[in-house]
Scaffold this motif. Structure first.
Motif, PDB file in Angstrom:
ATOM      1  N   MET A   1       0.835  -1.197   0.000  1.00  0.00           N
ATOM      2  CA  MET A   1       0.000   0.000   0.000  1.00  0.00           C
ATOM      3  C   MET A   1       0.872   1.250   0.000  1.00  0.00           C
ATOM      4  SD  MET A   1      -1.490  -0.273   3.866  1.00  0.00           S
ATOM      5  CE  MET A   1      -0.430  -0.635   5.254  1.00  0.00           C
ATOM      6  N   ILE A   2       0.325   2.315  -0.575  1.00  0.00           N
ATOM      7  CA  ILE A   2       1.113   3.548  -0.727  1.00  0.00           C
ATOM      8  C   ILE A   2       0.713   4.576   0.341  1.00  0.00           C
ATOM      9  CG2 ILE A   2       1.747   5.410  -2.311  1.00  0.00           C
ATOM     10  CD1 ILE A   2       0.902   3.492  -4.618  1.00  0.00           C
ATOM     11  N   LEU A   3      -0.589   4.830   0.480  1.00  0.00           N
ATOM     12  CA  LEU A   3      -1.061   5.770   1.502  1.00  0.00           C
ATOM     13  C   LEU A   3      -1.735   4.980   2.616  1.00  0.00           C
ATOM     14  CD1 LEU A   3      -2.641   8.645  -0.652  1.00  0.00           C
ATOM     15  CD2 LEU A   3      -0.255   8.280   0.016  1.00  0.00           C
ATOM     16  N   TYR A   4      -1.314   5.279   3.844  1.00  0.00           N
ATOM     17  CA  TYR A   4      -1.892   4.534   4.965  1.00  0.00           C
ATOM     18  C   TYR A   4      -1.951   5.414   6.203  1.00  0.00           C
ATOM     19  CZ  TYR A   4       2.896   3.919   6.767  1.00  0.00           C
ATOM     20  OH  TYR A   4       4.159   4.137   7.255  1.00  0.00           O
ATOM     21  N   THR A   5      -2.642   4.928   7.210  1.00  0.00           N
ATOM     22  CA  THR A   5      -2.633   5.606   8.502  1.00  0.00           C
ATOM     23  C   THR A   5      -2.403   4.570   9.588  1.00  0.00           C
ATOM     24  OG1 THR A   5      -3.729   7.314   9.816  1.00  0.00           O
ATOM     25  CG2 THR A   5      -5.133   5.527   8.989  1.00  0.00           C
ATOM     26  N   LEU A   6      -2.228   5.059  10.795  1.00  0.00           N
ATOM     27  CA  LEU A   6      -1.915   4.167  11.910  1.00  0.00           C
ATOM     28  C   LEU A   6      -3.068   4.124  12.898  1.00  0.00           C
ATOM     29  CD1 LEU A   6       1.733   5.032  13.057  1.00  0.00           C
ATOM     30  CD2 LEU A   6       0.863   2.767  12.497  1.00  0.00           C
ATOM     31  N   TYR A   7      -3.472   2.917  13.296  1.00  0.00           N
ATOM     32  CA  TYR A   7      -4.390   2.760  14.417  1.00  0.00           C
ATOM     33  C   TYR A   7      -3.667   1.912  15.442  1.00  0.00           C
ATOM     34  CZ  TYR A   7      -8.326   4.849  12.031  1.00  0.00           C
ATOM     35  OH  TYR A   7      -9.154   5.742  11.408  1.00  0.00           O
ATOM     36  N   GLY A   8      -3.275   2.539  16.574  1.00  0.00           N
ATOM     37  CA  GLY A   8      -2.418   1.823  17.519  1.00  0.00           C
ATOM     38  C   GLY A   8      -1.132   1.475  16.790  1.00  0.00           C
ATOM     39  N   ASN A   9      -0.802   0.192  16.768  1.00  0.00           N
ATOM     40  CA  ASN A   9       0.419  -0.243  16.071  1.00  0.00           C
ATOM     41  C   ASN A   9       0.119  -0.839  14.702  1.00  0.00           C
ATOM     42  OD1 ASN A   9       2.151   0.580  18.008  1.00  0.00           O
ATOM     43  ND2 ASN A   9       2.401  -1.435  18.978  1.00  0.00           N
ATOM     44  N   SER A  10      -1.151  -0.683  14.249  1.00  0.00           N
ATOM     45  CA  SER A  10      -1.519  -1.305  12.970  1.00  0.00           C
ATOM     46  C   SER A  10      -1.508  -0.289  11.836  1.00  0.00           C
ATOM     47  CB  SER A  10      -2.915  -1.910  13.060  1.00  0.00           C
ATOM     48  OG  SER A  10      -2.956  -2.852  14.083  1.00  0.00           O
ATOM     49  N   GLY A  22      -9.132  14.276  10.170  1.00  0.00           N
ATOM     50  CA  GLY A  22      -8.108  14.476  11.204  1.00  0.00           C
ATOM     51  C   GLY A  22      -7.009  13.433  11.256  1.00  0.00           C
ATOM     52  N   ILE A  23      -6.944  12.550  10.268  1.00  0.00           N
ATOM     53  CA  ILE A  23      -5.925  11.492  10.326  1.00  0.00           C
ATOM     54  C   ILE A  23      -4.569  12.007   9.832  1.00  0.00           C
ATOM     55  CG2 ILE A  23      -7.558   9.582   9.967  1.00  0.00           C
ATOM     56  CD1 ILE A  23      -5.964   9.570   7.089  1.00  0.00           C
ATOM     57  N   THR A  24      -3.522  11.303  10.202  1.00  0.00           N
ATOM     58  CA  THR A  24      -2.202  11.530   9.614  1.00  0.00           C
ATOM     59  C   THR A  24      -2.061  10.552   8.457  1.00  0.00           C
ATOM     60  OG1 THR A  24      -1.288  12.216  11.734  1.00  0.00           O
ATOM     61  CG2 THR A  24       0.286  11.468  10.067  1.00  0.00           C
ATOM     62  N   TYR A  71      -8.698  11.456  -2.390  1.00  0.00           N
ATOM     63  CA  TYR A  71      -9.063  11.984  -1.062  1.00  0.00           C
ATOM     64  C   TYR A  71      -9.122  13.509  -1.034  1.00  0.00           C
ATOM     65  CZ  TYR A  71      -7.624   7.225  -0.145  1.00  0.00           C
ATOM     66  OH  TYR A  71      -7.505   5.873  -0.205  1.00  0.00           O
ATOM     67  N   GLN A  72      -9.891  14.024  -0.040  1.00  0.00           N
ATOM     68  CA  GLN A  72      -9.919  15.458   0.258  1.00  0.00           C
ATOM     69  C   GLN A  72      -8.709  15.766   1.139  1.00  0.00           C
ATOM     70  OE1 GLN A  72     -12.129  17.651  -0.791  1.00  0.00           O
ATOM     71  NE2 GLN A  72     -13.462  16.161  -1.785  1.00  0.00           N
ATOM     72  N   LEU A  73      -7.845  16.634   0.688  1.00  0.00           N
ATOM     73  CA  LEU A  73      -6.669  16.938   1.512  1.00  0.00           C
ATOM     74  C   LEU A  73      -7.051  17.648   2.809  1.00  0.00           C
ATOM     75  CD1 LEU A  73      -4.043  18.048  -1.167  1.00  0.00           C
ATOM     76  CD2 LEU A  73      -4.483  15.763  -0.241  1.00  0.00           C
ATOM     77  N   ASP A  74      -8.214  18.311   2.819  1.00  0.00           N
ATOM     78  CA  ASP A  74      -8.676  18.990   4.036  1.00  0.00           C
ATOM     79  C   ASP A  74      -8.831  18.016   5.207  1.00  0.00           C
ATOM     80  OD1 ASP A  74      -8.778  21.490   2.989  1.00  0.00           O
ATOM     81  OD2 ASP A  74     -10.876  21.345   2.363  1.00  0.00           O
ATOM     82  N   ASP A  75      -9.075  16.757   4.889  1.00  0.00           N
ATOM     83  CA  ASP A  75      -9.270  15.765   5.947  1.00  0.00           C
ATOM     84  C   ASP A  75      -7.984  15.478   6.720  1.00  0.00           C
ATOM     85  OD1 ASP A  75     -11.919  15.389   5.461  1.00  0.00           O
ATOM     86  OD2 ASP A  75     -11.679  13.591   4.232  1.00  0.00           O
TER      87      ASP A  75
END
Ligand code: SF4
Length: 213
Positions: A1-10, A22-24, A71-75
């Protein structure tokens, strides 16, 4: 995967996230690295099929930008070039991506998480090219001295890597609003204090982060 986010250590592919507010957003552009750190997650982390950071092929600039078009970059609170490897081995490509993102949303926050050794790979000081594109550079300090740093990172540039990494952080300060050195909390108070002194000497922030297994 290229774009991802983190939930805890996942690590979760953005495509599988329903609420992106509000995600990174992390950008995984390469699995290559000049180091072979003893603690590297590439050696220890187990990945679920579909959420794996192992790339079959490095995505092109166009492929990365195309992913962002979904995606909306504002998010996004922040976009972080990190890789599951050293992102600045793709320095020129990532500056193209940063330009694209800043054109779409001029106040988007962009950070690079780096080992600070890529000016050596490019055989030139790459930090001036961050100007106006990168908001934060986060450099892994790892240790308070070059011997321990080399023992941990096993950098292909040898024992001088520690000094080169600090030179990189110091130079980046001229072109980037926030430069941060990071260490993990398990190195102990005495070592953290020494690292704080190094950060103070070059006028950057020290961030002590939790060790991730
Ligand atoms: S610098 Fe980062 S990606 Fe490279 S080996 Fe070390 S921990 Fe892994």
């Amino acid at each position: 995967m290229i774009l991802y986010t983190l939930y805890g250590n996942s690590y979760i592919d953005l495509k599988h996230v329903s609420d992106l507010k509000g995600i990174t957003c992390y950008v995984n552009s390469t699995n290559r690295c000049q180091c072979s750190c003893t603690f590297c997650l590439r050696q220890t982390k187990e990945m679920m099929e579909g959420n794996s950071l192992w790339l079959k092929e490095e995505p092109t600039v166009e492929e990365i930008c195309h992913e962002f078009d979904l995606y909306q970059l504002d998010d996004f609170k922040e976009v972080v070039f990190c890789g599951f490897g050293e992102p600045l081995l793709r320095h020129e490509d990532l500056m193209e991506v940063a330009k694209y993102l800043k054109q779409r949303k001029p106040d988007i926050k962009i950070r690079i998480n780096t080992n600070g050794l890529s000016s050596l790979s490019w055989k030139r000081d790459i930090t001036p090219e961050f100007k106006g594109l990168i908001d934060t550079v986060s450099v892994s300090l790892n240790a308070s001295n070059k011997e321990e740093y080399y023992r941990l990172t096993r950098s292909r540039f040898g024992i001088d890597s520690f000094d080169e990494m600090l030179k990189f952080a110091s130079k980046a300060k001229q072109y980037v609003p926030h430069v941060v050195l990071t260490v993990v909390d398990i190195i102990g108070e005495e070592e953290i204090n020494k690292c704080q002194k190094i950060a103070d000497e070059i006028g950057v922030t020290l961030r002590v982060r939790p060790f991730e297994k």
